[in-house]
Design a protein around this motif. Structure first.
Motif, PDB file in Angstrom:
ATOM      1  N   TYR A  16       0.868  -1.174   0.000  1.00  0.00           N
ATOM      2  CA  TYR A  16       0.000   0.000   0.000  1.00  0.00           C
ATOM      3  C   TYR A  16       0.903   1.221   0.000  1.00  0.00           C
ATOM      4  O   TYR A  16       1.734   1.375   0.897  1.00  0.00           O
ATOM      5  N   VAL A  21       4.130  -4.975   1.717  1.00  0.00           N
ATOM      6  CA  VAL A  21       3.636  -5.849   2.794  1.00  0.00           C
ATOM      7  C   VAL A  21       3.945  -7.311   2.488  1.00  0.00           C
ATOM      8  O   VAL A  21       4.245  -8.096   3.385  1.00  0.00           O
ATOM      9  N   ALA A  40       0.752 -14.507  12.447  1.00  0.00           N
ATOM     10  CA  ALA A  40       0.398 -13.475  13.418  1.00  0.00           C
ATOM     11  C   ALA A  40      -0.315 -12.318  12.730  1.00  0.00           C
ATOM     12  O   ALA A  40      -0.328 -12.198  11.512  1.00  0.00           O
ATOM     13  N   ASN A  41      -0.869 -11.474  13.580  1.00  0.00           N
ATOM     14  CA  ASN A  41      -1.399 -10.181  13.186  1.00  0.00           C
ATOM     15  C   ASN A  41      -0.446  -9.421  12.293  1.00  0.00           C
ATOM     16  O   ASN A  41       0.745  -9.402  12.574  1.00  0.00           O
ATOM     17  N   THR A  42      -0.957  -8.791  11.266  1.00  0.00           N
ATOM     18  CA  THR A  42      -0.179  -7.925  10.362  1.00  0.00           C
ATOM     19  C   THR A  42       0.877  -8.667   9.536  1.00  0.00           C
ATOM     20  O   THR A  42       1.696  -8.032   8.891  1.00  0.00           O
ATOM     21  N   ALA A  43       0.862  -9.988   9.536  1.00  0.00           N
ATOM     22  CA  ALA A  43       1.809 -10.740   8.701  1.00  0.00           C
ATOM     23  C   ALA A  43       1.539 -10.495   7.217  1.00  0.00           C
ATOM     24  O   ALA A  43       2.430 -10.647   6.386  1.00  0.00           O
ATOM     25  N   GLY A  44       0.291 -10.131   6.900  1.00  0.00           N
ATOM     26  CA  GLY A  44      -0.058  -9.864   5.504  1.00  0.00           C
ATOM     27  C   GLY A  44      -1.045 -10.871   4.930  1.00  0.00           C
ATOM     28  O   GLY A  44      -1.257 -10.926   3.716  1.00  0.00           O
ATOM     29  N   LYS A  45      -1.684 -11.650   5.795  1.00  0.00           N
ATOM     30  CA  LYS A  45      -2.600 -12.706   5.341  1.00  0.00           C
ATOM     31  C   LYS A  45      -3.745 -12.135   4.501  1.00  0.00           C
ATOM     32  O   LYS A  45      -4.022 -12.616   3.400  1.00  0.00           O
ATOM     33  N   SER A  46      -4.394 -11.114   5.045  1.00  0.00           N
ATOM     34  CA  SER A  46      -5.525 -10.519   4.309  1.00  0.00           C
ATOM     35  C   SER A  46      -5.067  -9.918   2.996  1.00  0.00           C
ATOM     36  O   SER A  46      -5.836  -9.911   2.021  1.00  0.00           O
ATOM     37  N   THR A  47      -3.859  -9.412   2.984  1.00  0.00           N
ATOM     38  CA  THR A  47      -3.354  -8.772   1.759  1.00  0.00           C
ATOM     39  C   THR A  47      -3.219  -9.798   0.631  1.00  0.00           C
ATOM     40  O   THR A  47      -3.418  -9.454  -0.533  1.00  0.00           O
ATOM     41  N   ARG A  50      -6.682 -10.082  -0.702  1.00  0.00           N
ATOM     42  CA  ARG A  50      -7.043  -8.846  -1.411  1.00  0.00           C
ATOM     43  C   ARG A  50      -6.282  -8.710  -2.719  1.00  0.00           C
ATOM     44  O   ARG A  50      -6.797  -8.133  -3.676  1.00  0.00           O
ATOM     45  N   GLU A  88     -12.836  -9.697   5.894  1.00  0.00           N
ATOM     46  CA  GLU A  88     -12.816  -9.628   7.352  1.00  0.00           C
ATOM     47  C   GLU A  88     -13.975  -8.753   7.841  1.00  0.00           C
ATOM     48  O   GLU A  88     -14.318  -7.763   7.204  1.00  0.00           O
ATOM     49  N   GLU A 165     -10.703 -14.630   8.072  1.00  0.00           N
ATOM     50  CA  GLU A 165     -11.010 -14.654   9.508  1.00  0.00           C
ATOM     51  C   GLU A 165     -12.505 -14.772   9.798  1.00  0.00           C
ATOM     52  O   GLU A 165     -13.067 -13.969  10.545  1.00  0.00           O
ATOM     53  N   GLN A 197      -6.327 -16.430  12.139  1.00  0.00           N
ATOM     54  CA  GLN A 197      -5.345 -16.166  13.184  1.00  0.00           C
ATOM     55  C   GLN A 197      -5.322 -17.303  14.190  1.00  0.00           C
ATOM     56  O   GLN A 197      -4.313 -17.537  14.845  1.00  0.00           O
TER      57      GLN A 197
HETATM   58  P1  ATP Z   1      -4.776  -8.898  10.457  1.00  0.00           P
HETATM   59  O1  ATP Z   1      -5.284 -10.164  11.038  1.00  0.00           O
HETATM   60  O2  ATP Z   1      -4.382  -7.888  11.506  1.00  0.00           O
HETATM   61  O3  ATP Z   1      -5.643  -8.330   9.376  1.00  0.00           O
HETATM   62  P2  ATP Z   1      -3.063  -9.759   8.370  1.00  0.00           P
HETATM   63  O4  ATP Z   1      -1.983 -10.777   8.474  1.00  0.00           O
HETATM   64  O5  ATP Z   1      -4.286 -10.145   7.651  1.00  0.00           O
HETATM   65  O6  ATP Z   1      -3.393  -9.295   9.815  1.00  0.00           O
HETATM   66  P3  ATP Z   1      -2.962  -7.517   6.606  1.00  0.00           P
HETATM   67  O7  ATP Z   1      -4.338  -7.076   6.922  1.00  0.00           O
HETATM   68  O8  ATP Z   1      -2.710  -8.151   5.304  1.00  0.00           O
HETATM   69  O9  ATP Z   1      -2.421  -8.483   7.749  1.00  0.00           O
HETATM   70  O10 ATP Z   1      -2.002  -6.264   6.793  1.00  0.00           O
HETATM   71  C1  ATP Z   1      -0.604  -6.339   6.571  1.00  0.00           C
HETATM   72  C2  ATP Z   1      -0.008  -4.944   6.743  1.00  0.00           C
HETATM   73  O11 ATP Z   1      -0.505  -4.060   5.728  1.00  0.00           O
HETATM   74  C3  ATP Z   1      -0.318  -4.292   8.069  1.00  0.00           C
HETATM   75  O12 ATP Z   1       0.833  -3.688   8.567  1.00  0.00           O
HETATM   76  C4  ATP Z   1      -1.396  -3.255   7.717  1.00  0.00           C
HETATM   77  O13 ATP Z   1      -1.297  -2.136   8.557  1.00  0.00           O
HETATM   78  C5  ATP Z   1      -1.049  -2.886   6.302  1.00  0.00           C
HETATM   79  N1  ATP Z   1      -2.254  -2.483   5.551  1.00  0.00           N
HETATM   80  C6  ATP Z   1      -3.363  -3.246   5.339  1.00  0.00           C
HETATM   81  N2  ATP Z   1      -4.274  -2.587   4.628  1.00  0.00           N
HETATM   82  C7  ATP Z   1      -3.765  -1.361   4.355  1.00  0.00           C
HETATM   83  C8  ATP Z   1      -4.225  -0.194   3.650  1.00  0.00           C
HETATM   84  N3  ATP Z   1      -5.410  -0.202   3.038  1.00  0.00           N
HETATM   85  N4  ATP Z   1      -3.410   0.868   3.595  1.00  0.00           N
HETATM   86  C9  ATP Z   1      -2.201   0.851   4.194  1.00  0.00           C
HETATM   87  N5  ATP Z   1      -1.702  -0.197   4.875  1.00  0.00           N
HETATM   88  C10 ATP Z   1      -2.464  -1.284   4.970  1.00  0.00           C
END
Ligand code: ATP
Length: 239
Positions: A16, A21, A40-47, A50, A88, A165, A197
């Motif tokens: 982003y 990420v 873990a949290n913020t590992a980038g799974k949702s990304t 997406r 999510e 999730e 998670q």
């Molecule tokens: P979570 O369970 O917290 O969602 P995750 O593993 O799914 O964790 P992501 O949601 O993929 O993680 O986020 C990975 C990183 O990208 C995080 O540091 C988050 O802050 C960042 N991020 C996610 N979406 C955006 C966005 N739209 N703009 C900027 N940064 C983003």
């Protein structure tokens, strides 16, 4: 063909703005698989989900689905290829009835003649939605709203279901119902890519998994292998 992966991700970098990420993700899924992405949290799974749905602005690398190059597609094209994404959080249209929410999921198939049998299939999975088909979605419990969100995705009859999730914040009994439903959806032939998670839960329901750490795949294997892996046990299963 049967030897081609349904989903093929190679060297995927995504982020982003200035922030990257995901760094060089390789992930493959064959038709009929039930795969999880844990970490873990913020590992980038949702990304990862997406990026598949073309909702991440900056992406490089290979993203292929059923012979299609996803990188040339717009996000609104993705459902028409057979990918349904349950993001999510519980996104339902609060002021619409359960039934209307489900019908919205079939927007790319609105001329299909079998919409009522599709809905029937969803009511078989989630009998509570049948009872509440005329209720406004905003007045449902959190678990019921999540059932609506999953049901809406299933109205597309997707080849691949992306679940982000889906159990987050739900009571244990509802989580169990939800996971039973995923097992049934999978056994009906839908491929599933699940982000969780809760590693214990994910490895219970999926047959294979990827462990994501700081935007990189740290480990991958069958759920049994990951369950027995000392690093996974120490970091995620608290054993
Ligand atoms: P979570 O369970 O917290 O969602 P995750 O593993 O799914 O964790 P992501 O949601 O993929 O993680 O986020 C990975 C990183 O990208 C995080 O540091 C988050 O802050 C960042 N991020 C996610 N979406 C955006 C966005 N739209 N703009 C900027 N940064 C983003």
């Amino acid at each position: 063909s049967a030897s081609q992966p349904l989903l093929e991700i190679k060297g995927l970098n995504a982020g982003y703005g200035e922030i990257e990420v995901l760094h060089g993700i390789d992930l493959q899924m064959f038709e009929g698989e039930f795969v999880c992405i844990i970490g873990a949290n913020t590992a980038g799974k949702s990304t990862i989900l997406r990026a598949i749905s073309r909702l991440v602005p900056h992406v490089t690398g290979t993203l292929r689905f059923a012979g299609n190059d996803l990188s040339s597609r717009a996000s609104h094209d993705i459902p028409t290829l057979g990918i349904a994404h349950v993001p999510e959080g519980r996104h339902v249209f609060s002021d619409m009835m359960v039934e209307e929410n489900l019908m919205l999921g079939a927007f790319t198939a609105r001329h299909a003649k079998d919409l009522s049998s599709r809905m029937e299939g969803i009511f078989e999975l989630f009998p509570r939605l049948r009872e509440r088909r005329g209720q406004l979605a905003g007045t449902l419990s959190g678990g019921e709203q999540q059932m609506v969100a999953v049901g809406r995705a299933l109205m597309l009859q997707p080849k691949l279901l992306l679940l982000d999730e889906p159990s987050h914040g739900l009571a244990p009994k509802v989580v169990e119902e939800m996971h039973d439903a995923f097992t049934k959806i999978h056994s009906r032939g839908t491929s599933i890519l699940l982000v969780e998670q809760n590693v214990g839960l994910a490895l219970d329901v999926a047959t294979r998994g990827y462990v994501l750490e700081s935007g990189r795949i740290a480990l991958q294997g069958t759920s049994a292998e990951l369950n027995e892996n000392p690093a996974v046990r120490a970091a995620y299963l608290g054993i």
